[in-house]
Design a protein around this motif. Sequence first.
Motif, PDB file in Angstrom:
ATOM      1  N   VAL A   1      -0.893   5.376   8.646  1.00  0.00           N
ATOM      2  CA  VAL A   1      -1.002   6.860   8.383  1.00  0.00           C
ATOM      3  C   VAL A   1      -0.954   6.865   6.769  1.00  0.00           C
ATOM      4  CG1 VAL A   1      -0.288   8.957   8.436  1.00  0.00           C
ATOM      5  CG2 VAL A   1       0.019   7.621  10.277  1.00  0.00           C
ATOM      6  N   GLU A   2      -2.045   7.461   6.193  1.00  0.00           N
ATOM      7  CA  GLU A   2      -2.255   7.675   4.911  1.00  0.00           C
ATOM      8  C   GLU A   2      -2.099   8.978   4.610  1.00  0.00           C
ATOM      9  OE1 GLU A   2      -4.684   5.879   1.106  1.00  0.00           O
ATOM     10  OE2 GLU A   2      -4.527   4.706   3.076  1.00  0.00           O
ATOM     11  N   PRO A   3      -1.304   9.663   3.909  1.00  0.00           N
ATOM     12  CA  PRO A   3      -1.574  10.896   3.669  1.00  0.00           C
ATOM     13  C   PRO A   3      -2.727  11.563   3.003  1.00  0.00           C
ATOM     14  CG  PRO A   3       0.240   9.938   1.994  1.00  0.00           C
ATOM     15  CD  PRO A   3      -0.351   8.844   3.014  1.00  0.00           C
ATOM     16  N   ALA A   4      -3.163  12.649   3.178  1.00  0.00           N
ATOM     17  CA  ALA A   4      -4.525  13.124   2.951  1.00  0.00           C
ATOM     18  C   ALA A   4      -4.487  14.281   2.115  1.00  0.00           C
ATOM     19  CB  ALA A   4      -5.262  13.441   4.106  1.00  0.00           C
ATOM     20  N   ALA A   5      -5.508  14.399   1.384  1.00  0.00           N
ATOM     21  CA  ALA A   5      -5.387  15.708   0.389  1.00  0.00           C
ATOM     22  C   ALA A   5      -5.766  16.867   1.185  1.00  0.00           C
ATOM     23  CB  ALA A   5      -6.886  15.360  -0.411  1.00  0.00           C
ATOM     24  N   GLN A   6      -5.943  16.741   2.362  1.00  0.00           N
ATOM     25  CA  GLN A   6      -6.208  17.931   3.108  1.00  0.00           C
ATOM     26  C   GLN A   6      -5.176  18.085   4.086  1.00  0.00           C
ATOM     27  OE1 GLN A   6     -10.311  17.864   4.699  1.00  0.00           O
ATOM     28  NE2 GLN A   6     -10.944  16.461   3.106  1.00  0.00           N
TER      29      GLN A   6
ATOM     30  N   VAL B   1      -8.390  11.898  12.678  1.00  0.00           N
ATOM     31  CA  VAL B   1      -7.907  12.978  12.938  1.00  0.00           C
ATOM     32  C   VAL B   1      -6.708  13.314  12.340  1.00  0.00           C
ATOM     33  CG1 VAL B   1      -9.130  13.281  15.211  1.00  0.00           C
ATOM     34  CG2 VAL B   1      -6.526  12.267  14.942  1.00  0.00           C
ATOM     35  N   ASP B   2      -5.988  14.336  12.283  1.00  0.00           N
ATOM     36  CA  ASP B   2      -4.738  14.609  11.750  1.00  0.00           C
ATOM     37  C   ASP B   2      -3.843  14.611  12.653  1.00  0.00           C
ATOM     38  OD1 ASP B   2      -5.846  14.263   9.082  1.00  0.00           O
ATOM     39  OD2 ASP B   2      -5.565  16.458   8.427  1.00  0.00           O
ATOM     40  N   VAL B   3      -2.603  14.076  12.305  1.00  0.00           N
ATOM     41  CA  VAL B   3      -1.443  14.152  13.492  1.00  0.00           C
ATOM     42  C   VAL B   3      -0.104  14.495  12.836  1.00  0.00           C
ATOM     43  CG1 VAL B   3      -2.447  12.485  14.945  1.00  0.00           C
ATOM     44  CG2 VAL B   3      -0.930  11.587  13.061  1.00  0.00           C
ATOM     45  N   GLN B   4       0.659  15.172  13.472  1.00  0.00           N
ATOM     46  CA  GLN B   4       2.149  15.692  13.200  1.00  0.00           C
ATOM     47  C   GLN B   4       3.044  15.083  14.087  1.00  0.00           C
ATOM     48  OE1 GLN B   4       3.217  19.707  13.620  1.00  0.00           O
ATOM     49  NE2 GLN B   4       3.354  19.841  11.103  1.00  0.00           N
ATOM     50  N   TYR B   5       4.215  14.593  13.401  1.00  0.00           N
ATOM     51  CA  TYR B   5       5.417  14.081  14.022  1.00  0.00           C
ATOM     52  C   TYR B   5       6.059  15.312  14.917  1.00  0.00           C
ATOM     53  CZ  TYR B   5      10.044  12.735  14.634  1.00  0.00           C
ATOM     54  OH  TYR B   5      11.432  12.494  15.148  1.00  0.00           O
ATOM     55  N   GLN B   6       6.384  15.081  16.171  1.00  0.00           N
ATOM     56  CA  GLN B   6       6.914  16.125  16.851  1.00  0.00           C
ATOM     57  C   GLN B   6       8.337  15.624  17.320  1.00  0.00           C
ATOM     58  OE1 GLN B   6       5.164  19.224  17.913  1.00  0.00           O
ATOM     59  NE2 GLN B   6       4.460  18.077  15.898  1.00  0.00           N
TER      60      GLN B   6
ATOM     61  N   GLU C   1       8.647   6.283  11.786  1.00  0.00           N
ATOM     62  CA  GLU C   1       9.352   6.780  10.734  1.00  0.00           C
ATOM     63  C   GLU C   1       8.488   7.212   9.457  1.00  0.00           C
ATOM     64  OE1 GLU C   1      12.305   7.777  10.907  1.00  0.00           O
ATOM     65  OE2 GLU C   1      13.135   7.075  12.694  1.00  0.00           O
ATOM     66  N   ASP C   2       7.585   6.499   9.103  1.00  0.00           N
ATOM     67  CA  ASP C   2       6.559   6.650   7.994  1.00  0.00           C
ATOM     68  C   ASP C   2       5.759   8.012   8.169  1.00  0.00           C
ATOM     69  OD1 ASP C   2       7.188   4.305   6.564  1.00  0.00           O
ATOM     70  OD2 ASP C   2       6.510   3.418   8.500  1.00  0.00           O
ATOM     71  N   LEU C   3       5.402   8.297   9.419  1.00  0.00           N
ATOM     72  CA  LEU C   3       4.861   9.439   9.641  1.00  0.00           C
ATOM     73  C   LEU C   3       5.802  10.845   9.375  1.00  0.00           C
ATOM     74  CD1 LEU C   3       2.590  11.489  10.717  1.00  0.00           C
ATOM     75  CD2 LEU C   3       3.152  10.950  12.951  1.00  0.00           C
ATOM     76  N   LYS C   4       7.172  10.395   9.950  1.00  0.00           N
ATOM     77  CA  LYS C   4       8.297  11.560   9.844  1.00  0.00           C
ATOM     78  C   LYS C   4       8.404  11.607   8.173  1.00  0.00           C
ATOM     79  CE  LYS C   4      12.756  12.356  11.598  1.00  0.00           C
ATOM     80  NZ  LYS C   4      13.876  11.932  12.456  1.00  0.00           N
ATOM     81  N   ALA C   5       8.225  10.771   7.524  1.00  0.00           N
ATOM     82  CA  ALA C   5       8.659  10.897   6.127  1.00  0.00           C
ATOM     83  C   ALA C   5       7.547  11.535   5.191  1.00  0.00           C
ATOM     84  CB  ALA C   5       9.046   9.669   5.480  1.00  0.00           C
ATOM     85  N   LEU C   6       6.430  11.632   5.894  1.00  0.00           N
ATOM     86  CA  LEU C   6       5.135  12.573   4.930  1.00  0.00           C
ATOM     87  C   LEU C   6       5.617  14.076   4.639  1.00  0.00           C
ATOM     88  CD1 LEU C   6       2.065  10.691   6.602  1.00  0.00           C
ATOM     89  CD2 LEU C   6       3.220  10.150   4.505  1.00  0.00           C
ATOM     90  N   PRO C   7       4.746  14.547   3.779  1.00  0.00           N
ATOM     91  CA  PRO C   7       5.012  15.936   3.775  1.00  0.00           C
ATOM     92  C   PRO C   7       4.480  16.645   5.137  1.00  0.00           C
ATOM     93  CG  PRO C   7       4.000  14.935   1.964  1.00  0.00           C
ATOM     94  CD  PRO C   7       4.098  13.830   2.597  1.00  0.00           C
ATOM     95  N   ASP C   8       4.992  17.604   5.452  1.00  0.00           N
ATOM     96  CA  ASP C   8       4.937  18.512   6.582  1.00  0.00           C
ATOM     97  C   ASP C   8       4.856  17.459   7.854  1.00  0.00           C
ATOM     98  OD1 ASP C   8       4.632  20.678   5.631  1.00  0.00           O
ATOM     99  OD2 ASP C   8       2.500  20.786   5.172  1.00  0.00           O
TER     100      ASP C   8
ATOM    101  N   ARG D   1       0.815  -1.189   0.041  1.00  0.00           N
ATOM    102  CA  ARG D   1       0.034   0.037   0.051  1.00  0.00           C
ATOM    103  C   ARG D   1       1.125   1.177  -0.064  1.00  0.00           C
ATOM    104  NH1 ARG D   1      -4.887   1.093   4.468  1.00  0.00           N
ATOM    105  NH2 ARG D   1      -5.697   2.738   3.360  1.00  0.00           N
ATOM    106  N   THR D   2       0.456   2.235  -0.795  1.00  0.00           N
ATOM    107  CA  THR D   2       1.383   3.270  -0.993  1.00  0.00           C
ATOM    108  C   THR D   2       0.547   4.420   0.065  1.00  0.00           C
ATOM    109  OG1 THR D   2       1.747   3.091  -3.264  1.00  0.00           O
ATOM    110  CG2 THR D   2       1.961   5.366  -2.460  1.00  0.00           C
ATOM    111  N   ARG D   3       1.508   4.793   0.842  1.00  0.00           N
ATOM    112  CA  ARG D   3       1.055   5.831   1.892  1.00  0.00           C
ATOM    113  C   ARG D   3       1.505   7.227   1.818  1.00  0.00           C
ATOM    114  NH1 ARG D   3      -1.832   2.436   4.932  1.00  0.00           N
ATOM    115  NH2 ARG D   3      -1.163   0.245   5.152  1.00  0.00           N
ATOM    116  N   SER D   4       1.883   7.896   0.651  1.00  0.00           N
ATOM    117  CA  SER D   4       2.497   9.085   0.612  1.00  0.00           C
ATOM    118  C   SER D   4       1.822   9.812  -0.679  1.00  0.00           C
ATOM    119  CB  SER D   4       3.784   8.932   0.340  1.00  0.00           C
ATOM    120  OG  SER D   4       4.014   8.147  -0.960  1.00  0.00           O
ATOM    121  N   THR D   5       0.643   9.694  -1.039  1.00  0.00           N
ATOM    122  CA  THR D   5      -0.157  10.331  -2.306  1.00  0.00           C
ATOM    123  C   THR D   5      -1.003  11.325  -1.613  1.00  0.00           C
ATOM    124  OG1 THR D   5      -1.482   8.455  -2.456  1.00  0.00           O
ATOM    125  CG2 THR D   5       0.239   8.022  -3.961  1.00  0.00           C
ATOM    126  N   ARG D   6      -1.661  11.006  -0.690  1.00  0.00           N
ATOM    127  CA  ARG D   6      -2.569  12.222  -0.132  1.00  0.00           C
ATOM    128  C   ARG D   6      -2.039  12.520   1.428  1.00  0.00           C
ATOM    129  NH1 ARG D   6      -7.948   8.757  -0.475  1.00  0.00           N
ATOM    130  NH2 ARG D   6      -6.436   7.072   0.126  1.00  0.00           N
TER     131      ARG D   6
END
Length: 239
Positions: free
Chosen positions: A32-37, A175-180, A92-99, A6-11
């Motif tokens: 965690v699957e990247p989201a359009a929002q 919900v949306d989460v951000q790596y700290q 590490e996957d969360l850390k690698a996502l945009p933002d 599964r690709t998790r970096s397109t949204r």
Amino acid sequence: MAPKKRTRSTRAAKSGKDDHAVKEDSEMVSAVEPAAQTVRGKRKASASDATGKQESTKGEASDGRPQYCHWLMKSEPESRFENGIDVKFGIEDLKALPDQTGCWDGVRNYQARNFMREMKEEQLAFFYHSNCKDPGVAGVMKIVKEAYVDHTQFDKKDVHFDASSKPDNPKWSMVDVQYQRMMKRFVPLSELKKYHLQHKTKGGPLKDLALFTRARLSVQPLTTEEFDFVLSLENKDPL
């Protein structure tokens, strides 16, 4: 043919987890699957923000229910295929996502979903590695978008598709989460269990830790005292 991963970096802001019971300490949680929002422009927490010293601790809602401001959220850092899709998602996957931001999708337990619906922006949560060789607390993340409709419940190709959920009456939220940051040292489940047993006998902040009293939940509430104590362990030698 090998199963498709599964690709998790397109949204760019979608991530997910949930409580499909699989092991003593965890449930199956979607990655965690990247989201359009993607949530942008939020203040990033400094290292001191990850101390858990927030103004509110645990109060009560108007209906008498406890209100929490800290959380523990589980996800699987090791590959596991479900319907040909790899549901792996570690910190590490969360850390690698945009933002370094993603949505926590795929929760399919009502109590875990309700906890997510209580979450507020800027609250902190532990990223807990679950259903793996070495489960435990890997790092800290922040809630950057409050609960909204989980799109995966309507996607027939998604492992968390729910045919009983309808667009005009959706069952599931995310919900949306951000790596700290990463923990200064990984805090394993085995160590947390030792403290839990000690505190049950002699008193202490982990005596009622949901990780052991509600073990199947992939989204769990923490009191400020519990959060602060677990965070403090990164500065101590392993028990």
